[in-house]
Design an enzyme around this catalytic site. Structure first.
Site, mmCIF file in Angstrom:
data_model
loop_
_atom_site.group_PDB
_atom_site.id
_atom_site.type_symbol
_atom_site.label_atom_id
_atom_site.label_comp_id
_atom_site.label_asym_id
_atom_site.label_seq_id
_atom_site.Cartn_x
_atom_site.Cartn_y
_atom_site.Cartn_z
ATOM 1 N N TRP A 140 -64.384 -8.470 -2.258
ATOM 2 C CA TRP A 140 -65.800 -8.292 -1.931
ATOM 3 C C TRP A 140 -66.216 -6.851 -2.174
ATOM 4 O O TRP A 140 -67.256 -6.587 -2.781
ATOM 5 C CB TRP A 140 -66.072 -8.659 -0.473
ATOM 6 N N TYR A 188 -69.007 -5.976 -4.977
ATOM 7 C CA TYR A 188 -70.277 -5.432 -4.497
ATOM 8 C C TYR A 188 -70.516 -4.050 -5.098
ATOM 9 O O TYR A 188 -71.636 -3.709 -5.511
ATOM 10 C CB TYR A 188 -70.286 -5.351 -2.976
ATOM 11 N N ASP A 204 -68.830 -13.153 -0.085
ATOM 12 C CA ASP A 204 -69.965 -12.780 0.765
ATOM 13 C C ASP A 204 -70.461 -14.011 1.520
ATOM 14 O O ASP A 204 -70.641 -15.089 0.942
ATOM 15 C CB ASP A 204 -71.086 -12.211 -0.106
#
Length: 239
Positions: free
Chosen positions: A166, A170, A186
């Site tokens: 993640w 991101y 997410d």
């Protein structure tokens, strides 16, 4: 339209500043292509029509955004903002300005060598932050300013302790300008995909496959839609 005014001594860096601002506001993307790929999806199509100008917001400093991403692991936005303020005020260089930032964000070396006790983060997350900062300071990670590709940076980050998929996706979405970055773990994205497909996980994956190579923009619209629904629900509750 975005209007940028540069005054004072920094005008000698106008070209560099303009380039950074373009990256911050994702001005170089061809939204026509994004809409051509995502607009045919029955779920995303109406979202794009409602908010056709949505882009992927970046940051002035890729390193600061990476720190924010690590700090924000599994905590609320409010908590992450509080910790970032502590990092900025404790390790940053004070700035005397009429408006705008009051601290220059600390360098990777400063955070790597800084005393993070009582900063408000779990020990493992502090270790991850300091390890990443040291790797960037030592140039063992081919950061955006170097010659490494997006894939090189992502692979190098994933090899470090405390940095998961993640965080990397991101960061790639917002800082590395990877238009197909997809933080699939997410919570909001996962729940949305599960709601869109009622069958096996392979069906979930096949739907997002059709959003390539602009899954980062799909993520932005999904997050925007979730935020809008949350505001509507809150207003309804308050009434």
């Amino acid at each position: 339209r975005l209007t940028l005014t540069i005054d004072g001594d920094v005008t000698r860096h106008a070209e560099v500043i303009a380039c950074r601002v373009r990256r911050m506001f994702d001005l170089d993307v061809d939204l026509t292509r994004v809409h051509g790929t995502l607009g045919t999806d029955p779920y995303l199509g109406p979202l794009l029509s409602a908010s056709p100008g949505i882009r992927v917001p970046g940051a002035w400093s890729e390193f600061e955004l990476l720190v924010r991403t690590i700090v924000g692991q599994q905590v609320t936005v409010k908590a992450a903002t509080t910790i970032m303020a502590r990092i900025g005020s404790r390790f940053g260089k004070p700035l005397v300005t009429a408006c705008g930032p009051t601290f220059l964000f600390p360098s990777p070396r400063t955070i790597a060598d800084g005393d993070m006790q009582a900063i408000g983060m779990p020990g493992q997350r502090v270790l991850a932050l300091k390890t990443v900062s040291r790797a960037i300071a030592d140039k063992s990670i081919p950061f955006p300013d170097c010659d490494g590709t997006t894939a090189d940076v992502k692979q190098a980050l994933l090899a470090l302790p405390g940095i998961g998929r993640w965080t990397v996706e991101y960061f790639a979405l917002r800082a590395l300008r990877d238009p197909d970055a997809w933080p699939e773990t997410d919570l909001v994205l996962r729940r949305t995909i599960e709601q869109l497909a009622s069958s096996a996980n392979s069906r979930h994956q096949s739907r997002t496959e059709r959003w390539k190579p602009y899954r980062a923009y799909a993520a932005m619209h999904i997050w925007n839609d979730a935020s809008a629904k949350q505001r509507t629900e809150k207003c309804g509750t308050e009434k």
